[in-house]
Design a protein around this motif. Structure first.
Motif, short mmCIF file in Angstrom:
data_model
loop_
_atom_site.label_atom_id
_atom_site.label_comp_id
_atom_site.label_asym_id
_atom_site.label_seq_id
_atom_site.Cartn_x
_atom_site.Cartn_y
_atom_site.Cartn_z
N VAL A 468 41.03 39.87 42.49
CA VAL A 468 42.06 39.96 41.56
C VAL A 468 41.47 40.77 40.11
O VAL A 468 42.15 41.79 39.78
CB VAL A 468 42.82 38.65 41.13
CG1 VAL A 468 43.65 39.09 39.62
CG2 VAL A 468 43.47 38.05 42.10
N LEU A 469 40.54 40.42 40.01
CA LEU A 469 39.68 41.32 38.85
C LEU A 469 39.61 42.71 39.15
O LEU A 469 39.62 43.72 38.21
CB LEU A 469 38.38 40.41 38.34
CG LEU A 469 37.66 41.22 37.13
CD1 LEU A 469 38.52 41.06 35.84
CD2 LEU A 469 36.30 40.41 37.00
N CYS A 470 39.02 43.11 40.28
CA CYS A 470 38.69 44.32 40.75
C CYS A 470 39.90 45.27 40.94
O CYS A 470 39.94 46.61 40.48
CB CYS A 470 37.59 44.39 41.94
SG CYS A 470 36.19 43.70 41.68
N LEU A 471 40.99 44.54 41.31
CA LEU A 471 42.26 45.32 41.49
C LEU A 471 42.72 45.70 40.21
O LEU A 471 43.05 47.05 39.82
CB LEU A 471 43.21 44.14 41.97
CG LEU A 471 43.16 44.02 43.55
CD1 LEU A 471 44.46 42.97 43.86
CD2 LEU A 471 43.41 45.28 44.33
N ARG A 472 42.45 45.03 39.04
CA ARG A 472 42.76 45.68 37.72
C ARG A 472 41.71 46.50 37.43
O ARG A 472 42.26 47.69 36.72
CB ARG A 472 42.77 44.28 36.60
CG ARG A 472 43.09 44.79 35.30
CD ARG A 472 43.46 43.58 34.28
NE ARG A 472 43.55 44.13 33.08
CZ ARG A 472 44.12 43.35 32.12
NH1 ARG A 472 44.56 42.00 32.22
NH2 ARG A 472 44.29 43.76 30.89
N LEU A 473 40.52 46.44 37.38
CA LEU A 473 39.75 47.14 36.98
C LEU A 473 39.63 48.60 37.56
O LEU A 473 39.48 49.63 37.14
CB LEU A 473 38.05 46.66 37.12
CG LEU A 473 37.71 45.58 36.18
CD1 LEU A 473 36.31 44.88 36.82
CD2 LEU A 473 37.95 45.67 34.73
N PHE A 474 39.82 48.77 39.00
CA PHE A 474 40.00 49.86 39.80
C PHE A 474 41.35 50.55 39.66
O PHE A 474 41.39 51.54 40.28
CB PHE A 474 39.53 49.68 41.43
CG PHE A 474 38.24 49.03 41.15
CD1 PHE A 474 37.31 49.20 40.50
CD2 PHE A 474 37.80 48.34 42.38
CE1 PHE A 474 35.89 48.68 40.69
CE2 PHE A 474 36.49 47.73 42.70
CZ PHE A 474 35.46 47.95 41.68
N GLY A 475 42.35 49.68 39.00
CA GLY A 475 43.73 50.38 39.03
C GLY A 475 44.08 50.65 40.48
O GLY A 475 44.83 51.77 40.75
N ALA A 476 43.95 49.70 41.53
CA ALA A 476 44.36 49.83 42.77
C ALA A 476 45.71 49.51 43.04
O ALA A 476 46.24 49.90 44.25
CB ALA A 476 43.70 48.72 43.50
N THR A 477 46.63 49.08 42.17
CA THR A 477 48.04 49.04 42.35
C THR A 477 48.92 49.87 41.36
O THR A 477 48.37 50.44 40.45
CB THR A 477 48.35 47.47 42.08
OG1 THR A 477 48.18 47.08 41.01
CG2 THR A 477 47.73 46.42 43.15
N ASN A 478 50.09 49.86 41.66
CA ASN A 478 51.04 50.51 40.98
C ASN A 478 52.53 49.79 40.57
O ASN A 478 52.46 48.88 41.09
CB ASN A 478 51.34 51.89 41.23
CG ASN A 478 52.12 52.06 42.78
OD1 ASN A 478 52.82 51.13 43.10
ND2 ASN A 478 51.74 53.09 43.38
N ALA A 479 53.06 50.37 39.77
CA ALA A 479 54.26 49.58 39.36
C ALA A 479 55.42 49.30 40.46
O ALA A 479 55.97 47.95 40.60
CB ALA A 479 55.18 50.33 38.13
N ASP A 480 55.25 50.12 41.47
CA ASP A 480 56.23 50.06 42.46
C ASP A 480 55.75 48.83 43.48
O ASP A 480 56.68 47.97 43.89
CB ASP A 480 56.40 51.40 43.18
CG ASP A 480 57.08 52.42 42.52
OD1 ASP A 480 57.79 52.14 41.62
OD2 ASP A 480 57.07 53.53 43.01
N ASP A 481 54.15 48.72 43.62
CA ASP A 481 54.11 47.67 44.56
C ASP A 481 54.06 46.33 43.77
O ASP A 481 54.44 45.60 44.46
CB ASP A 481 52.58 47.92 44.69
CG ASP A 481 52.32 49.17 45.50
OD1 ASP A 481 52.91 49.73 46.15
OD2 ASP A 481 51.10 49.76 45.28
N ILE A 482 53.76 46.25 42.35
CA ILE A 482 54.09 45.00 42.16
C ILE A 482 55.48 44.41 41.86
O ILE A 482 55.81 43.48 42.06
CB ILE A 482 53.61 45.10 40.20
CG1 ILE A 482 51.93 45.57 40.26
CG2 ILE A 482 53.76 43.94 39.58
CD1 ILE A 482 51.12 44.54 41.00
N ALA A 483 56.40 45.56 41.86
CA ALA A 483 57.79 45.29 41.71
C ALA A 483 58.27 44.65 43.10
O ALA A 483 59.07 43.76 43.12
CB ALA A 483 58.82 46.22 41.25
N LEU A 484 57.72 45.30 44.14
CA LEU A 484 57.95 45.05 45.53
C LEU A 484 57.55 43.61 45.75
O LEU A 484 58.17 42.70 46.54
CB LEU A 484 57.36 45.81 46.63
CG LEU A 484 57.63 45.55 48.02
CD1 LEU A 484 59.00 45.56 48.41
CD2 LEU A 484 56.78 46.79 48.67
#
Length: 521
Positions: A468-484
């Motif tokens: 979870v920490l690395c997903l945030r640090l690496f910017g591995a997600t975007n707003a569309d994915d989070i909304a989905l």
């Protein structure tokens, strides 16, 4: 999206029940029958898995694709009638299969399948007629069950699918335990057959449904079915554990037993992420029926990113904790399965992420490519099986499986991007992979420092936090994915949905909050 979220969760529930039933049955058999008995059961189940696509004739894939596409074209009458036509065709194929089995059984009461060439152990080289008959019943029920499952998904009856899967889970686990305890290998196989009854009944109930299908549609379905059938037969060499045959021929049931454990752990890790993908094929087929190219690209991209976000850390994390998990679940007798399990699970991390692409190819009706790519994979499986397994045994089987499946992934990605013109989210995939590798490394270090079994639970917690920490640090997600993901998790019980929302807000602080999404939906 709300309906799609509910369908995905029901599909996930049915998949979870199926995975749990298969995995638990394997653990029961391993503990009751030992390595040799587990190997015999795994070999027999593999035979059923090989024969089921031959009897199927491509009907399961056809019923999974065409009715959904027809509904997308507002041709509901044909969508209602076609499953019955395909079910009757499947029954006809089974009648041919019964005739072939009767001729086969008339040869003698015992069937010699293979010899224990390397180990020198002659036990089990002669297979009694009772085992042959039980495997035949399992094959037939499995074929009908696959058809019933595909039909329910195409009809978007995911609630019924989940209900039948849960009932089947309890039936199979109970029947396998009772059968293995009182009647060994034959009883265990009969337990697997019992677990297929509910979905097989769902398929058989379609036979009496009325309705007509146009000759043009019939011709298209049979053409697709022929290619799909040939592709399924070839796919058994690539995805259906063909390495088991090589291990049985060149080694023994003992190696088959170890390999089955490696596959079970790989399935436990890889099938979990697949639980949310069951609703994608009918949805993609419907968009294809509507000629919605942009919608197909969007669904493919979002689905692939979502699947990678779940599959990569799950599989790589499983590979890190396999040594402790094998000892905990199966006992020291199965420790030789550890290296093979680590190899297979690591390869699965990459193969699973292309499942949405496979659904896309199926939805577009490109069964010709599926056939030719499957044929290539079958040839590669045979070549590497002969090159690696006779000399390297269990590890050779794992390496062979990994090489062939990764090659198939590469071929599939080339076709989707270069020939079909869809883009693959390579950048997001790489960032998710880096976060997953960091989490797996943290789990490996933790379990090594603490030991087993306490270190196993600590490793899972450390890996989850690191990921979870690395997903945030690496910017591995975007707003569309989070909304989905928020929408997919909305039907969950409120405490779980709230916890998912908190984690998502940490991973991507700029994404919409659950409250905003609720008010704008």
């Amino acid at each position: 999206m709300g309906q799609f979220a509910r369908q995905s969760l029901y599909s996930a529930a049915s998949g979870l029940a199926t995975v749990f039933a298969s995995f638990t049955s394997g653990v029961i058999i391993a503990n009751l029958l030992g390595v040799h008995g587990a190997g015999m059961v795994a070999f027999a189940v593999w035979i059923a898995a090989m024969l089921a696509p031959i009897i199927d004739g491509g009907t399961a894939l056809s019923v999974g694709r065409f009715p959904a596409e027809l509904r997308g074209q507002d041709n509901n009458a044909a969508a209602h009638a076609l499953p019955a036509v395909l079910a009757r065709r499947l029954l006809l194929y089974h009648l041919f299969g019964v005739t072939a089995l009767a001729a086969f059984c008339s040869i003698g009461t015992d069937v010699t399948l293979v010899s224990e060439a390397v180990s020198g152990d002659d036990i089990g080289s002669r297979i009694p007629l009772t085992v042959v008959l039980v495997v035949a019943a399992l094959t037939s029920l499995q074929s009908f069950a696959l058809f019933g499952t595909s039909h329910l998904r195409s009809a978007q009856s995911f609630r019924t699918l989940a209900t039948l899967a849960c009932v089947s889970m309890f039936l199979q686990i109970g029947a396998v335990y009772i059968g293995a305890h009182f009647n060994g290998v034959v009883g265990a196989l009969a337990g697997y057959a019992v677990g297929q009854v509910c979905f097989a009944a769902a398929a058989l109930s379609l036979i009496f449904r009325s309705g007509k299908v146009s000759p043009a549609l019939t011709s298209e379905v049979w053409r697709y079915g022929r290619f799909s059938w040939a592709a399924n037969v070839c796919n058994t060499f690539v995805w259906s554990r063909i390495e088991i045959l090589f291990l049985q021929v060149f080694w023994s049931y003992r190696e088959v037993g170890w390999f089955s454990v490696a596959l079970a752990l790989s399935g436990l890790a890889s099938q979990g992420p697949l639980l949310l993908t069951g609703a994608f094929l009918p949805m993609l087929a419907r968009k294809h029926g509507q000629d919605d190219k942009a919608g197909l690209q969007s669904a493919f991209t979002k689905g692939t990113r979502l699947l990678a976000t779940i599959a990569l850390p799950t599989c790589l994390g499983m590979a890190a904790v396999v040594p402790g998990l094998v000892t905990l679940l199966y006992g020291p007798e199965f420790e030789p399965a550890v290296p093979a399990a680590m190899i297979i699970v690591t390869a699965a991390a990459f193969t699973i992420t292309t499942v949405i692409g496979s659904h896309l190819v199926n939805a577009l009706g490109r069964s010709d490519f599926i056939f030719f790519s499957s044929l290539s994979g079958a040839l590669l499986s045979t070549i590497f099986g002969f090159l690696l397994i006779p000399d390297f045994g269990l590890v050779g089987a794992a390496i062979s499986r990994a090489i062939v499946q990764l090659a198939m992934v590469a071929i599939g990605l080339w076709f989707i991007t270069a020939q079909l013109g869809f883009s693959f989210p390579f950048g997001a995939f790489l960032r998710i992979l880096l976060a997953s590798l960091a989490a797996a490394g943290a789990a490996f270090v933790t379990i090594g420092a603490i030991g087993h079994p306490a270190g196993l639970f600590a490793a899972i917690a450390v890996a989850a936090f690191t990921y979870v920490l690395c997903l945030r640090l690496f910017g591995a997600t975007n707003a569309d994915d989070i909304a989905l993901v928020r929408r997919l998790s909305a039907p969950l019980p409120q405490p779980f949905a709230r916890m998912v929302g908190i984690i998502l807000s940490f991973i991507h602080p700029g994404s919409l909050s659950p409250t905003i999404i609720t008010t704008t939906r």
